[in-house]
Design a protein around this motif. Sequence first.
Motif, PDB file in Angstrom:
ATOM      1  N   MET A   1       0.913  -0.912  -0.290  1.00 48.72           N
ATOM      2  CA  MET A   1      -0.172   0.292   0.009  1.00 48.72           C
ATOM      3  C   MET A   1       0.404   1.071  -0.267  1.00 48.72           C
ATOM      4  SD  MET A   1      -2.750   0.604   2.968  1.00 48.72           S
ATOM      5  CE  MET A   1      -3.771   2.132   2.469  1.00 48.72           C
ATOM      6  N   SER A   2       0.325   2.291  -1.025  1.00 45.66           N
ATOM      7  CA  SER A   2       1.256   3.922  -1.348  1.00 45.66           C
ATOM      8  C   SER A   2       1.304   4.593  -0.520  1.00 45.66           C
ATOM      9  CB  SER A   2       1.076   3.204  -2.812  1.00 45.66           C
ATOM     10  OG  SER A   2       0.110   3.949  -3.047  1.00 45.66           O
TER      11      SER A   2
ATOM     12  N   VAL B   1      19.467   3.784   4.115  1.00 42.41           N
ATOM     13  CA  VAL B   1      20.333   4.256   3.112  1.00 42.41           C
ATOM     14  C   VAL B   1      19.297   3.765   1.574  1.00 42.41           C
ATOM     15  CG1 VAL B   1      22.190   4.676   1.586  1.00 42.41           C
ATOM     16  CG2 VAL B   1      22.256   4.753   4.574  1.00 42.41           C
ATOM     17  N   PHE B   2      19.966   4.467   0.705  1.00 39.01           N
ATOM     18  CA  PHE B   2      18.109   4.377  -0.791  1.00 39.01           C
ATOM     19  C   PHE B   2      19.401   4.923  -1.403  1.00 39.01           C
ATOM     20  CE2 PHE B   2      15.445   4.416   2.519  1.00 39.01           C
ATOM     21  CZ  PHE B   2      14.680   3.072   2.283  1.00 39.01           C
ATOM     22  N   VAL B   3      19.940   4.117  -2.216  1.00 38.03           N
ATOM     23  CA  VAL B   3      20.978   4.522  -3.806  1.00 38.03           C
ATOM     24  C   VAL B   3      19.903   4.462  -4.564  1.00 38.03           C
ATOM     25  CG1 VAL B   3      22.974   3.828  -5.612  1.00 38.03           C
ATOM     26  CG2 VAL B   3      23.183   2.819  -3.108  1.00 38.03           C
ATOM     27  N   VAL B   4      19.671   6.209  -5.110  1.00 39.84           N
ATOM     28  CA  VAL B   4      18.723   6.710  -5.866  1.00 39.84           C
ATOM     29  C   VAL B   4      19.662   7.369  -7.049  1.00 39.84           C
ATOM     30  CG1 VAL B   4      17.344   6.851  -4.539  1.00 39.84           C
ATOM     31  CG2 VAL B   4      18.351   8.570  -4.989  1.00 39.84           C
ATOM     32  N   GLY B   5      21.098   7.248  -7.448  1.00 42.08           N
ATOM     33  CA  GLY B   5      20.923   8.304  -8.033  1.00 42.08           C
ATOM     34  C   GLY B   5      21.282   9.989  -8.519  1.00 42.08           C
ATOM     35  N   ASN B   6      21.866  10.322  -8.840  1.00 44.55           N
ATOM     36  CA  ASN B   6      21.310  12.554  -9.181  1.00 44.55           C
ATOM     37  C   ASN B   6      21.005  12.606  -9.870  1.00 44.55           C
ATOM     38  OD1 ASN B   6      22.388  14.646  -8.360  1.00 44.55           O
ATOM     39  ND2 ASN B   6      23.827  14.273  -7.463  1.00 44.55           N
TER      40      ASN B   6
ATOM     41  N   VAL C   1      10.344   5.380  -3.062  1.00 42.90           N
ATOM     42  CA  VAL C   1      10.546   5.404  -1.546  1.00 42.90           C
ATOM     43  C   VAL C   1       9.573   5.542  -0.282  1.00 42.90           C
ATOM     44  CG1 VAL C   1      12.414   5.803   0.557  1.00 42.90           C
ATOM     45  CG2 VAL C   1      12.476   5.071  -1.670  1.00 42.90           C
ATOM     46  N   LEU C   2       9.621   7.193  -0.543  1.00 42.70           N
ATOM     47  CA  LEU C   2       8.293   8.346   0.293  1.00 42.70           C
ATOM     48  C   LEU C   2       6.897   7.651   0.209  1.00 42.70           C
ATOM     49  CD1 LEU C   2       9.334  11.734  -0.305  1.00 42.70           C
ATOM     50  CD2 LEU C   2      10.036  10.606   2.259  1.00 42.70           C
ATOM     51  N   ALA C   3       6.888   6.740  -0.989  1.00 42.68           N
ATOM     52  CA  ALA C   3       5.118   6.362  -0.858  1.00 42.68           C
ATOM     53  C   ALA C   3       5.282   4.698  -0.091  1.00 42.68           C
ATOM     54  CB  ALA C   3       5.067   6.254  -2.116  1.00 42.68           C
TER      55      ALA C   3
ATOM     56  N   THR D   1      15.998   9.207 -10.979  1.00 40.45           N
ATOM     57  CA  THR D   1      16.198   9.382  -9.699  1.00 40.45           C
ATOM     58  C   THR D   1      14.729  10.189  -8.529  1.00 40.45           C
ATOM     59  OG1 THR D   1      18.521   9.788  -9.458  1.00 40.45           O
ATOM     60  CG2 THR D   1      16.949  10.642  -7.946  1.00 40.45           C
ATOM     61  N   GLY D   2      14.259  10.976  -9.196  1.00 41.85           N
ATOM     62  CA  GLY D   2      12.607  11.750  -9.287  1.00 41.85           C
ATOM     63  C   GLY D   2      11.559  10.594  -8.761  1.00 41.85           C
ATOM     64  N   PRO D   3      11.767   9.638 -10.114  1.00 45.94           N
ATOM     65  CA  PRO D   3      10.729   8.523  -9.550  1.00 45.94           C
ATOM     66  C   PRO D   3      10.604   7.545  -8.244  1.00 45.94           C
ATOM     67  CG  PRO D   3      10.922   8.880 -11.470  1.00 45.94           C
ATOM     68  CD  PRO D   3      11.837  10.034 -11.157  1.00 45.94           C
TER      69      PRO D   3
END
Length: 383
Positions: free
Chosen positions: A1-2, A167-172, A359-361, A352-354
């Motif tokens: 669930m988001s 820690v989440f590796v998400v790119g720049n 992660v926040l959802a 990175t944005g998505p």
Amino acid sequence: MSRSRHVLVPFGTRPEVVKLAPVVAALTAAGHRVDVVDTGQHTDPALSTRLQETLGLAPTWRFALPAGDPAARHGALHADAAGAVARSRPDVVLALGDTNTVPAYALAARGAGVPFAHLEAGLRSLNPRSVEEVNRRVAAAVAALHLAPTRRAAAFLAAEGVPAERVFVVGNPVVDTLVARGIRPVPVAQRRGVLVTAHRPTNVDDPVRLERLVGVVRALADQVGPVTFPVHPRTAARLAAAGLDAELEHPAITRSGPVDYDALLAALASARLAVTDSGGIQEEAAYLGVPVVVLRGSTPRWEGVEAGTTTLAGLADDCAADAVLAAAAAHTGAEGQARAAGLPCPYGDGTTGPQVAAVLADEATDALLALDEPDFTDGRLPW
């Protein structure tokens, strides 16, 4: 669930605009509610409002910092941060990078009992004199979520004791912006000359280093190729004060004030070499396959150094010009050009944005954002 969260996103400088524009767009597209704050660190329109319009980053609120006195500016920045957090009442504050905006909003979030997420987390220059390094470490001490650009950055966080689950590796997100704007590398055969940028206080506020910088720019024009030098307002003021403007009058040096973002990217993509003290240009150059000489003794972006496409050559000693020219010769040769053009960008794939929005959802993020007070009254020890 988001989850749909209310996110407060502050920015204060040109690099933050470039990198946060796609993140804010992705957060909004994912259904998060976003308040955006222009903290007022940059006031030149080319570095602030015009760039915001170009990239579609519309602030919810704008603040103006007092001119001049650094202490007054710092005080106002922190006061504005506390006010913005109180006004927004977000679920999370998300800040990027290492400018003075970052610790101001990290501490304001913590003071208000709001969790803080740090994007571009884990960069380390290992330079104790760097204000940016202090800002990064403050952010790391406060952050509930560490959104790292690379595995190298995540490794720095792990070495400092940050739990892996945070820690989440998400790119720049700079790569998101480059992809979204359709920026592509220029074939090596079509590249020419050198792009120079310099604005760090350690380089341009020191009269000796500033004079060395001018010597480096002239030497590059004489020995490597035509130089494009968009001069940052801070640098322009220091050059004028030191009476060094005339030294940059050279037929192979093209100077201007700050240029718009697309023009800067076009100049970078078509150059055989970037010589800079900017962190963002190191990342953009890696995406465009352009080698870099960094006018500093260290960098928080070690991936290019490890790959051999970036060379550190600071302005701290009298041999600065020789070191820069030696590195420039290596990077602009056939082998150096092929190496930089052939390696994949280490800073992400443009998503990175998505990834941040996801992660926040994620419902599992609830536990990471909780600021629960510990209870050791049962006699347990925390080690």
